[in-house]
Design an enzyme around this catalytic site. Structure first.
Site, short mmCIF file in Angstrom:
data_model
loop_
_atom_site.label_atom_id
_atom_site.label_comp_id
_atom_site.label_asym_id
_atom_site.label_seq_id
_atom_site.Cartn_x
_atom_site.Cartn_y
_atom_site.Cartn_z
N THR A 185 0.17 -5.29 4.30
CA THR A 185 -0.57 -5.79 3.14
C THR A 185 0.15 -5.51 1.83
O THR A 185 0.32 -6.41 1.00
CB THR A 185 -1.97 -5.14 3.10
OG1 THR A 185 -2.67 -5.45 4.30
CG2 THR A 185 -2.77 -5.64 1.91
N GLY B 112 -10.70 -7.43 4.08
CA GLY B 112 -9.37 -6.86 3.94
C GLY B 112 -9.32 -5.60 3.10
O GLY B 112 -8.24 -5.13 2.73
N GLU C 45 3.25 5.41 -8.91
CA GLU C 45 1.96 5.01 -9.47
C GLU C 45 1.03 4.47 -8.39
O GLU C 45 -0.19 4.72 -8.40
CB GLU C 45 2.16 3.94 -10.55
CG GLU C 45 0.90 3.51 -11.25
CD GLU C 45 0.38 4.55 -12.24
OE1 GLU C 45 -0.70 5.12 -11.96
OE2 GLU C 45 1.03 4.80 -13.26
N GLU D 295 -8.90 -0.86 6.69
CA GLU D 295 -8.00 -1.04 7.83
C GLU D 295 -8.81 -1.14 9.12
O GLU D 295 -10.00 -0.84 9.16
CB GLU D 295 -7.04 0.16 7.92
CG GLU D 295 -6.18 0.38 6.69
CD GLU D 295 -5.13 -0.70 6.50
OE1 GLU D 295 -4.83 -1.42 7.47
OE2 GLU D 295 -4.62 -0.82 5.37
N LYS E 238 -4.59 11.61 -2.61
CA LYS E 238 -4.41 11.16 -3.99
C LYS E 238 -4.72 12.27 -4.99
O LYS E 238 -4.02 12.42 -6.00
CB LYS E 238 -5.29 9.93 -4.25
CG LYS E 238 -4.90 8.72 -3.41
CD LYS E 238 -5.92 7.61 -3.51
CE LYS E 238 -5.53 6.42 -2.66
NZ LYS E 238 -6.54 5.33 -2.69
N LYS F 85 0.75 7.43 0.05
CA LYS F 85 0.07 8.62 -0.49
C LYS F 85 0.14 9.83 0.44
O LYS F 85 0.28 10.95 -0.02
CB LYS F 85 -1.37 8.30 -0.87
CG LYS F 85 -2.37 8.09 0.24
CD LYS F 85 -2.42 6.68 0.75
CE LYS F 85 -2.89 5.68 -0.26
NZ LYS F 85 -3.04 4.32 0.32
#
Length: 331
Positions: free
Chosen positions: A13, A186, A128, A189, A204, A104
């Protein structure tokens, strides 16, 4: 006109989003960078899968084919898991190739090492996209809050969980039905465990902690609780009181300790994250000079993450060009 050569690691994706964004925004990239951006190679896992990739792009399952491309400038990494992502990026950095990552889990575990290695090799690493999708929280902390002492961060850092809680409240769906809808759209997952358990938001949060104070709390001491146990009845009762369930990652910084958690919290309309709905992410920061600020944006979907990666890429190339000009002027 010379070109900027880039390669993609992963074409799921996120990788597909970066590929599409580079093609659709080539004119803007040329204006900003003065060069064409050429995708020269893509690392994939399954060669039998059909993909819409230009015939002139090298598509390979072998990372060595990519790392040995002459004059490769930047690698975009969008693979799941710690390895082989960490090893691939270390190899790229050793060869002087800039990297941009959306991974991440890998970055929460090895970000400090990668940043140090990049500094030693005079390369840049953009991350980012590892934290809050399209919310520019990393750049805000790095560039706009350098003097401020950040004392607290609260964030809705997982768009999937936020979407599920929103659908449960607004459409009165069960948890299972809301999850199925997230997968259909979407946003989730096939295996949504990391999202709904809080692990994704935890990674994160650890990245943000490392960025703010160059350290992380002891992982075993962080409270991590997902949204699976939240019932429709609990949401209904909270709504009667004018309150909402939000899945919030929080860390408090003080002189003596770090206190961190990821868990569902009931908030009222005065809370800065009360109105964050759907797949939106948001981060509320408390700092010594600016006080309280909140950043909000899309936290799920291929274009939100691709946007963060492309902006990192542009920043890296622009800073590299500025450094070269300054070095030339000093001769």
């Amino acid at each position: 006109m010379t070109v900027i050569k880039v390669a993609l690691l992963g074409f799921g994706t996120v990788g597909e989003g970066v590929y599409s964004a580079i093609h659709s925004h080539q004119t803007q990239l040329r204006k900003l960078l003065g060069k064409e951006v050429e995708i020269v190679a893509i690392l994939i896992r399954d060669q039998t899968k059909e993909r819409k990739i230009d015939a002139n792009v090298l598509v390979t399952t072998n990372f060595e084919d990519i790392i040995n491309i002459p004059d490769l400038d930047v690698i975009f990494e969008a693979i799941v898991g710690e390895e082989p992502s960490r090893s691939y990026l270390l190899q790229a950095i050793e060869k002087g190739i800039h990297v941009v990552t959306a991974n991440k889990e890998m970055f929460a575990n090895h970000g400090h090492e990668l940043i140090q290695r990049a500094q030693q090799n005079e390369t840049k690493i953009g991350f980012e996209a590892t934290t809050a999708g399209g919310v520019p929280i990393i750049r805000t902390i790095k560039q706009l809050l350098q003097v401020n002492r950040i004392t607290k961060i609260q964030g809705i850092l997982n768009g999937t969980s936020n979407f599920i809680l929103t659908e449960m409240r607004e459409r009165k769906l069960s948890f299972d039905k809301a999850l199925q809808l997230a997968q259909k759209k979407g946003y989730a997952e096939a295996d949504p465990t990391n999202d709904i358990s809080g692990i994704d938001a935890f990674y994160k949060l650890m990245i943000l902690s490392q960025l703010v104070i160059n350290q992380q709390p002891n992982w075993s001491e962080v409270i991590i609780d997902g949204i699976v146990s939240i019932t429709q009845e609990q949401i209904k009762q909270a709504e009667k009181r004018g309150q909402r369930f939000k899945h919030i990652a929080e860390i408090t910084f003080n002189d003596h300790s770090l206190v961190a958690s990821v868990q569902p919290i009931i908030v009222d309309s005065n809370h800065p994250l009360y109105s964050i709905e759907g797949v939106e992410n948001a981060v509320a920061i408390e700092a010594s000079l600016v006080g309280k600020i909140t950043l909000q944006g899309p936290g799920a979907g291929k274009l939100a993450t691709a946007s963060a990666m492309i902006e990192d890429f542009v920043d890296i190339i622009q800073h590299s060009a500025t450094k070269k000009r300054l070095e030339y002027q000093s001769i």
